[in-house]
Write a protein that holds these residues in place. Structure first.
Motif, short mmCIF file in Angstrom:
data_model
loop_
_atom_site.label_atom_id
_atom_site.label_comp_id
_atom_site.label_asym_id
_atom_site.label_seq_id
_atom_site.Cartn_x
_atom_site.Cartn_y
_atom_site.Cartn_z
N ALA A 112 -26.77 -25.05 18.55
CA ALA A 112 -25.41 -25.04 19.11
C ALA A 112 -24.38 -24.91 17.99
O ALA A 112 -23.42 -24.14 18.09
N TYR A 113 -24.60 -25.62 16.89
CA TYR A 113 -23.70 -25.56 15.73
C TYR A 113 -23.70 -24.14 15.14
O TYR A 113 -22.66 -23.59 14.81
N LEU A 115 -20.71 -17.03 17.14
CA LEU A 115 -19.57 -16.71 18.01
C LEU A 115 -18.37 -16.15 17.24
O LEU A 115 -17.88 -15.06 17.57
N GLN A 147 -25.79 -13.74 20.36
CA GLN A 147 -24.51 -13.55 21.04
C GLN A 147 -24.54 -12.31 21.93
O GLN A 147 -24.71 -11.20 21.42
N GLN A 162 -24.34 -21.37 16.64
CA GLN A 162 -23.62 -20.46 17.53
C GLN A 162 -22.11 -20.64 17.40
O GLN A 162 -21.37 -19.68 17.29
N TRP A 163 -21.70 -21.90 17.42
CA TRP A 163 -20.27 -22.20 17.47
C TRP A 163 -19.56 -21.81 16.17
O TRP A 163 -18.47 -21.26 16.18
N PHE A 164 -20.20 -22.08 15.02
CA PHE A 164 -19.51 -21.86 13.73
C PHE A 164 -19.87 -20.55 13.05
O PHE A 164 -19.19 -20.14 12.14
#
Ligand SMILES: C[S@@+](CC[C@H](N)C(=O)[O-])C[C@H]1O[C@@H](n2cnc3c(N)ncnc32)[C@H](O)[C@@H]1O
Length: 279
Positions: free
Chosen positions: A54-55, A62, A93, A57-59
């Motif tokens: 998740a980290y 994405l 993504q 992807q987010w940082f």
């Protein structure tokens, strides 16, 4: 007295070995030592790092996919790709429809990357080569990334110049710089924040932003200066440049990329990695 001297010498030796091999990961012993240490660590690297999907992807995935959105099929280069952390984050993504080239000096890290990116086969190319001589034409990529790598290269400033050289004007640069408690133990490899910003300012870059990232790193985002041109995936032989003589293109024939100028052949191994080192 003799015993004390022996004990002090032993303690100093242990500290020296710890610094050179564990903290500096071989960087002061040369790029072969770095490759050897990463070859050795490759099977356990993912377990040690414990990347949080998740980290990631987010940082990473994405924001990079968003930055590249205007280009229908962007071509991205990840230098020091290791086990393929950045390619995986980006290719996960849905809005990213391009391809990623991952380059590393450790053959065994690349073997892991080949295994872990298998679900994205056809959209990832892996190259065994030293980042000090990137085997590509100038302005070949829409984005160039280099995460947790500069401080382990023997010439971080030269590598930074190479990253910018192969980035096209208008393309995105994403590069980390080691900060935190161990950074002062890496002189000439990790840059104090102000020095890093000054270094980036000396390159043809604009919109430079250096932000805190993870515990031990700053992450710089920047755009290559100049009039945006081209963009998008290009066939690999068209952008490959022979690391031995600088000739381009390198057409693919009988399982290898071949240089018509110096005759050097760069074979594609069974796991798909293009082997340029040692040729
Ligand atoms: C800490 S790992 C980071 C890997 C990946 N970027 C990540 O974030 O997980 C450092 C990587 O840089 C690679 N590396 C070190 N020096 C290099 C060089 N001169 N050229 C290419 N890769 C290099 C190592 O082999 C290793 O895979």
């Amino acid at each position: 007295m003799g015993w004390i001297l022996l004990l002090v010498s032993l303690a100093l030796l242990v500290v020296l070995v710890y610094w050179q091999l564990i903290i500096a990961e071989g960087t002061y012993l040369g790029s072969r030592a770095v490759a050897l240490l990463y070859d050795w660590a490759a099977p356990t690297y993912e377990r040690i790092k414990q990347f949080d999907p998740a980290y990631e992807q987010w940082f990473l995935g994405l924001p990079l996919a968003q930055a590249l959105e205007p280009i229908p099929a962007p071509l991205v280069l990840d230098v020091g790709t290791g086990t393929g952390r950045l390619p995986r984050a980006l290719l996960f993504q849905p809005r990213f429809r391009g391809r990623v080239v991952g380059l590393d000096i450790s053959r065994r890290m690349l073997a892991q990357a080949a295994r872990l990116t298998r679900p994205h086969a056809g959209r990832v190319t892996l190259i065994w080569q030293d980042a000090r001589t990137l085997p590509f034409l100038d302005a070949a990529f829409d984005a160039v990334t280099c995460l947790e790598v500069l401080e382990f290269t023997t010439d971080p400033t030269g590598v930074l110049r190479e990253l910018v050289r192969v980035l096209r004007p208008g393309g995105v640069l994403l590069v980390s710089n080691r900060v935190g408690p161990d950074a002062p133990l890496l002189p000439g490899r990790a840059f104090p924040r102000l020095v890093f910003e000054t270094l980036l300012a000396s390159l043809p870059l604009e919109e430079v932003q250096v932000r805190s990232w993870q515990v031990d790193y700053d992450l710089a985002w920047a755009v290559k200066a100049g009039v945006p041109q081209g963009g998008g995936v290009r066939p690999l032989p068209e952008i490959l440049r022979c690391p031995a003589c600088g000739h381009n293109p390198l057409p693919m024939r009988a399982g290898a990329y071949r240089c018509a100028e110096c005759g050097q052949a760069y074979p594609v191994a069974e796991d798909g990695v293009i082997e340029m080192i040692g040729r």
